[in-house]
Design a protein around this motif. Structure first.
Motif, mmCIF file in Angstrom:
data_model
loop_
_atom_site.group_PDB
_atom_site.id
_atom_site.type_symbol
_atom_site.label_atom_id
_atom_site.label_comp_id
_atom_site.label_asym_id
_atom_site.label_seq_id
_atom_site.Cartn_x
_atom_site.Cartn_y
_atom_site.Cartn_z
ATOM 1 N N LEU A 282 0.800 -1.234 0.000
ATOM 2 C CA LEU A 282 0.000 0.000 0.000
ATOM 3 C C LEU A 282 0.834 1.286 0.000
ATOM 4 C CD1 LEU A 282 -2.902 -0.976 2.433
ATOM 5 C CD2 LEU A 282 -2.877 -1.055 -0.059
ATOM 6 N N ALA A 283 2.175 1.161 0.110
ATOM 7 C CA ALA A 283 3.001 2.363 0.273
ATOM 8 C C ALA A 283 2.862 3.328 -0.907
ATOM 9 C CB ALA A 283 4.465 1.972 0.476
ATOM 10 N N ASP A 284 2.971 2.807 -2.146
ATOM 11 C CA ASP A 284 2.911 3.696 -3.313
ATOM 12 C C ASP A 284 1.529 4.333 -3.441
ATOM 13 O OD1 ASP A 284 5.427 2.921 -3.780
ATOM 14 O OD2 ASP A 284 4.990 1.634 -5.514
ATOM 15 N N ILE A 285 0.523 3.537 -3.113
ATOM 16 C CA ILE A 285 -0.855 4.022 -3.213
ATOM 17 C C ILE A 285 -1.082 5.169 -2.235
ATOM 18 C CG2 ILE A 285 -3.238 3.309 -2.706
ATOM 19 C CD1 ILE A 285 -2.583 0.688 -4.029
ATOM 20 N N GLU A 318 -7.617 1.952 -11.876
ATOM 21 C CA GLU A 318 -6.557 1.656 -12.856
ATOM 22 C C GLU A 318 -5.192 2.058 -12.287
ATOM 23 O OE1 GLU A 318 -7.205 0.144 -15.611
ATOM 24 O OE2 GLU A 318 -9.406 0.302 -15.556
ATOM 25 N N ARG A 319 -5.140 3.259 -11.726
ATOM 26 C CA ARG A 319 -3.875 3.754 -11.178
ATOM 27 C C ARG A 319 -3.384 2.870 -10.041
ATOM 28 N NH1 ARG A 319 -2.582 9.244 -9.037
ATOM 29 N NH2 ARG A 319 -4.657 9.220 -8.157
ATOM 30 N N ALA A 320 -4.321 2.434 -9.193
ATOM 31 C CA ALA A 320 -3.941 1.588 -8.057
ATOM 32 C C ALA A 320 -3.393 0.254 -8.570
ATOM 33 C CB ALA A 320 -5.138 1.365 -7.141
ATOM 34 N N ARG A 321 -4.027 -0.304 -9.614
ATOM 35 C CA ARG A 321 -3.530 -1.565 -10.189
ATOM 36 C C ARG A 321 -2.111 -1.387 -10.726
ATOM 37 N NH1 ARG A 321 -6.648 -6.150 -11.582
ATOM 38 N NH2 ARG A 321 -4.618 -6.980 -12.167
ATOM 39 N N GLU A 322 -1.882 -0.273 -11.410
ATOM 40 C CA GLU A 322 -0.539 -0.029 -11.968
ATOM 41 C C GLU A 322 0.519 0.012 -10.874
ATOM 42 O OE1 GLU A 322 -0.803 3.581 -14.264
ATOM 43 O OE2 GLU A 322 -2.296 2.649 -15.599
ATOM 44 N N MET A 323 0.114 0.440 -9.672
ATOM 45 C CA MET A 323 1.081 0.513 -8.582
ATOM 46 C C MET A 323 1.238 -0.814 -7.853
ATOM 47 S SD MET A 323 0.018 4.157 -7.094
ATOM 48 C CE MET A 323 0.201 5.591 -8.115
ATOM 49 N N VAL A 324 0.124 -1.533 -7.669
ATOM 50 C CA VAL A 324 0.174 -2.766 -6.872
ATOM 51 C C VAL A 324 0.749 -3.933 -7.670
ATOM 52 C CG1 VAL A 324 -1.277 -4.533 -5.832
ATOM 53 C CG2 VAL A 324 -1.675 -2.161 -5.314
ATOM 54 N N ASP A 325 0.395 -4.037 -8.932
ATOM 55 C CA ASP A 325 0.783 -5.217 -9.708
ATOM 56 C C ASP A 325 2.298 -5.490 -9.668
ATOM 57 O OD1 ASP A 325 -1.922 -5.229 -10.197
ATOM 58 O OD2 ASP A 325 -1.746 -5.719 -12.317
#
Ligand code: ADP
Ligand code: ASP
Ligand code: MG
Length: 408
Positions: A282-285, A318-325
């Protein structure tokens, strides 16, 4: 004589005819001897239209220039209403947010109000004029126009009531009060006469759009007497009051049901179960200012692995997926899946504090309708569940029925 702030939403000012009807209502309050400060929204559909136009030129639309565009909707409304008032012999003066001035921070598109200088408005009121203030907007330190996030005119109304130390803040809208559930989804919903700040705060934060959450934060912090009323018909509306004023009155177990269709769910499957994993995921998010709502972690001890699920706003999916994946892959997770087609249903009531068994009654009601619960979260006065979006109406109605919230 009282000082009243009246806020009129988009549907209440949707046409010249309706603006005329609002002017009649405002003029009546003034004729009754009150000082009236009015806050208005853009005409219904106008903010969406402007947003669409902006999106056709810059996708996604955001930033300083978007606020210049969006604020124009409310600017048109204040001029039109002030003209309608003058045509009725009622002296009036319109103000944009920047003219008041309503000073905000510089978070364009979702700015926070820092300060309202009520001096000009107060002297107008004392001179017998009605003031008409644009909702949803302000200006930052540089003088740049800012907007307060969708539904932000409610916040302008309440904040202005605080600044002017108004006797009451009246929120005029297209329903005649706060109901046990959104009357557009549950036709048997019942209007509530009274509700505590805490309950309304919770309902707003869980998706009840009748009052914006920030407006409720202001109202409960400054204990602004708040009433929700219909702009189309006379009636008592719903009074929102501090909890201590309710002491001695019998509290209903559940005061209402809220839903939120703006969420999306992301699951990281079989990620190693060790310290620091939740933080890494969760850090990047968090750094990107994306709000995470519910979080559930299911450890499978025999494998030293865990499934990690959380929800974010659909716009951030979408943005959260780009960060978590990529982080999930780095950590050795099996895979990441997501579902933007979920809704959150919530039960709210201060009576929950003293009653056990509400959750099981809620789960039973949903099970009877074969509604599968994907996630659960609870706090002192609310229980929320995440379900597939196709169960929204069925779920709301089943809960309304199970907790006897309907009329009579
Ligand atoms: P306005 O344009 O006046 O600000 P909104 O559309 O923002 O109006 O808010 C009013 C709407 O809120 C109602 O039309 C209704 O559909 C919705 N709503 C959601 N939950 C509730 C509730 N518990 N009680 C009343 N209205 C609700
Ligand atoms: N016009 C803005 C919106 O549509 C603000 C408001 O109506 O409260 O979100
Ligand atoms: Mg609104």
């Amino acid at each position: 004589m009282a000082l009243i702030v009246q806020k009129y939403g988009g549907t209440s000012v949707a046409s010249a005819e309706r603006i005329g009807a609002v002017a009649d209502r405002v003029a009546r309050s003034r004729a009754a001897g009150h000082q009236v400060a009015v806050v208005v929204s853009a005409m219904a559909g106008e903010t969406d239209r402007l947003l669409g136009l902006a999106a056709s030129l810059r996708h996604p639309p955001r930033g300083r220039e978007l606020d210049v565009v969006l604020a124009s909707g409310e600017q048109a409304s204040i001029g039109l209403l002030a003209m309608a008032l003058e045509a009725r012999g009622c002296p009036a003066c319109s103000y944009t947010g920047a003219q008041v001035p309503i000073r905000t921070d510089s978070s364009f598109n979702r700015a926070r109000i820092l300060e309202i200088d009520g001096r000009r408005i107060r002297s107008d009121l004392e001179a017998g004029r009605v003031v008409v203030v644009a909702g949803f907007q302000g200006a930052d330190e540089e003088g740049s126009i800012t907007t307060l996030g969708r539904g932000g005119s409610d916040t302008t109304g309440v904040a202005l009531a605080v600044a002017l130390q108004a006797d009451e803040c009246q929120i005029y809208t297209d329903v005649d009060g706060v109901y046990t559930a959104d009357p557009r989804i549950e036709p048997n919903a019942r209007r509530l006469d009274r509700l505590t700040f805490e309950e309304m705060l919770e309902l707003s934060s869980l998706g009840a759009k009748v009052l914006q959450i920030r407006a409720m934060e202001f109202a409960s912090k400054y204990r602004v007497p708040l009433r929700v009323l219909s702009s189309f018909e006379d009636g008592p509306g719903t009074m929102i009051v501090p909890e201590d004023e309710e002491e001695g009155m019998e509290q209903p177990l559940i005061s209402g049901i809220a839903f939120n269709r703006d969420e999306a769910k992301i699951t990281v499957h079989r990620v190693p179960d060790r310290p620091g994993v939740a933080y890494r995921l969760l850090a990047d998010i968090a750094a990107a200012n994306i709000e995470v709502d519910m979080i559930v972690q299911n450890a499978a001890p025999e494998h030293d692995e865990t499934d990690f699920t959380f929800t974010v706003n659909r716009n951030d999916y979408e943005r959260a997926r780009e960060m978590v994946d990529p982080v999930a892959e780095e950590l050795g997770a099996e895979r990441v899946t997501g579902d933007p087609r979920i809704v959150k249903l919530s039960l709210v009531g201060v009576g929950m504090r003293s009653h056990a068994g509400i959750a099981s009654r809620m789960f039973d009601a949903l099970a009877r309708e074969s509604v599968n619960i994907q996630m659960i979260s609870t706090s002192e006065i609310k229980i929320s569940v995440v379900v597939d979006e196709r169960y929204l109406e069925l779920g709301v109605r089943a809960l309304h029925e199970a907790f006897d919230l309907h009329d009579g």
